[in-house]
Design a protein around this motif. Structure first.
Motif, PDB file in Angstrom:
ATOM      1  N   UNK A  80       0.834  -1.199   0.000  1.00 42.99           N
ATOM      2  CA  UNK A  80       0.000   0.000   0.000  1.00 42.99           C
ATOM      3  C   UNK A  80       0.874   1.256   0.000  1.00 42.99           C
ATOM      4  N   UNK A  81       2.002   1.215   0.711  1.00 41.82           N
ATOM      5  CA  UNK A  81       2.905   2.367   0.749  1.00 41.82           C
ATOM      6  C   UNK A  81       3.482   2.652  -0.633  1.00 41.82           C
ATOM      7  N   UNK A  82       3.877   1.601  -1.352  1.00 40.18           N
ATOM      8  CA  UNK A  82       4.411   1.787  -2.700  1.00 40.18           C
ATOM      9  C   UNK A  82       3.334   2.332  -3.638  1.00 40.18           C
ATOM     10  N   UNK A  83       2.125   1.787  -3.514  1.00 38.52           N
ATOM     11  CA  UNK A  83       1.023   2.298  -4.334  1.00 38.52           C
ATOM     12  C   UNK A  83       0.751   3.755  -3.994  1.00 38.52           C
ATOM     13  N   UNK A  84       0.879   4.093  -2.713  1.00 36.76           N
ATOM     14  CA  UNK A  84       0.621   5.456  -2.271  1.00 36.76           C
ATOM     15  C   UNK A  84       1.611   6.459  -2.835  1.00 36.76           C
ATOM     16  N   UNK A  85       2.903   6.110  -2.830  1.00 38.84           N
ATOM     17  CA  UNK A  85       3.899   7.066  -3.321  1.00 38.84           C
ATOM     18  C   UNK A  85       3.775   7.238  -4.834  1.00 38.84           C
ATOM     19  N   UNK A  86       3.430   6.164  -5.541  1.00 39.47           N
ATOM     20  CA  UNK A  86       3.236   6.279  -6.990  1.00 39.47           C
ATOM     21  C   UNK A  86       1.999   7.118  -7.305  1.00 39.47           C
ATOM     22  N   UNK A  87       0.936   6.917  -6.530  1.00 42.10           N
ATOM     23  CA  UNK A  87      -0.275   7.717  -6.731  1.00 42.10           C
ATOM     24  C   UNK A  87       0.013   9.191  -6.458  1.00 42.10           C
ATOM     25  N   UNK A 134      -7.582  -0.159   0.631  1.00 40.18           N
ATOM     26  CA  UNK A 134      -6.248   0.414   0.438  1.00 40.18           C
ATOM     27  C   UNK A 134      -6.349   1.816  -0.157  1.00 40.18           C
ATOM     28  N   UNK A 135      -7.257   1.994  -1.122  1.00 44.19           N
ATOM     29  CA  UNK A 135      -7.430   3.303  -1.753  1.00 44.19           C
ATOM     30  C   UNK A 135      -7.911   4.337  -0.734  1.00 44.19           C
ATOM     31  N   UNK A 136      -8.775   3.902   0.175  1.00 45.04           N
ATOM     32  CA  UNK A 136      -9.272   4.807   1.215  1.00 45.04           C
ATOM     33  C   UNK A 136      -8.137   5.241   2.139  1.00 45.04           C
ATOM     34  N   UNK A 137      -7.264   4.286   2.492  1.00 46.10           N
ATOM     35  CA  UNK A 137      -6.114   4.599   3.347  1.00 46.10           C
ATOM     36  C   UNK A 137      -5.172   5.555   2.629  1.00 46.10           C
TER      37      UNK A 137
END
Length: 208
Positions: A113-120, A186-189
């Motif tokens: 989720x952290x990796x997805x977050x930084x890319x987003x 995960x998207x909400x977080x």
């Protein structure tokens, strides 16, 4: 520092792919988004052998195709670590690194989720001008390419509710629902962690 770590692919049975690529019935459509991607990768130190990227006419999605027969052990491509994203990028971010670090420490998929977050965050705040913009710009966000408007992304995350409901009664139904629920959480977080940074970037660009 030490030598740059790389992920590489060397030919063993790749001559089979090369033979298929040479077959006129199996030519590939070149995606114009690959040009800036390859240019960016070259600046990062990528080595590219006899390989081209494109959309296959004999299957779904994109792939790497040999442009000629290759010999065993020949370098096809190498991707330097400078072009990769890792937890250090996520946890070291000035705006949300601390929050993403806490997410990673919790475990249970926190690193993903952290990796997805930084890319987003990079894409929403900086777009194609971001540190990995040329890569993110060619991901299947919509059906703008190819010209015939074929949906690029076939994963169940992109399905409509009616398409998922059509699986009810099969083992695939529970899997599809579970994946969609997990990603929705995960998207909400992620939204709660990067939302302020994204809104600030939009405001600076005059988007709000």
């Amino acid at each position: 520092g030490g030598p740059m770590s790389r992920g590489s692919c060397r030919g063993r049975s790749a001559s089979l792919v090369a033979s298929a690529a040479a077959d006129p019935r199996r030519q590939v459509d070149v995606d114009p988004r690959h040009a800036p991607l390859l240019s960016w990768l070259e600046k990062c130190g990528m080595e590219l052998g006899p390989v081209s990227l494109g959309k296959s006419r004999v299957g779904a999605g994109y792939g790497a195709f040999a442009t000629r027969d290759v010999v065993e052990g020949e370098l096809l491509f190498s991707v330097p670590s400078a072009a990769c994203v890792g937890l250090y990028d996520a946890c070291g971010d000035e705006d949300v690194g601390e929050q993403l670090t806490r997410l990673v420490v919790k475990g249970q998929g926190g690193a993903t989720v952290a990796l997805a977050g930084i890319l987003a965050k990079e894409w929403l705040c900086e777009g194609a001008a971001g540190p990995r913009g040329p890569y993110l710009a060619m991901l299947p966000w919509d059906a703008a390419w190819p010209p015939e408007a074929e949906q690029e992304q076939e994963h169940c995350l992109w399905w409509s509710e009616s398409q998922v409901d059509a699986l009810e009664g099969s083992p695939a139904y529970a899997d599809a629902v579970g994946i969609r629920d997990e990603v929705a959480l995960a998207a909400k977080v992620i939204k709660s962690l990067i939302g302020a940074s994204v809104r600030r970037a939009y405001k600076e660009r005059g988007g709000m």
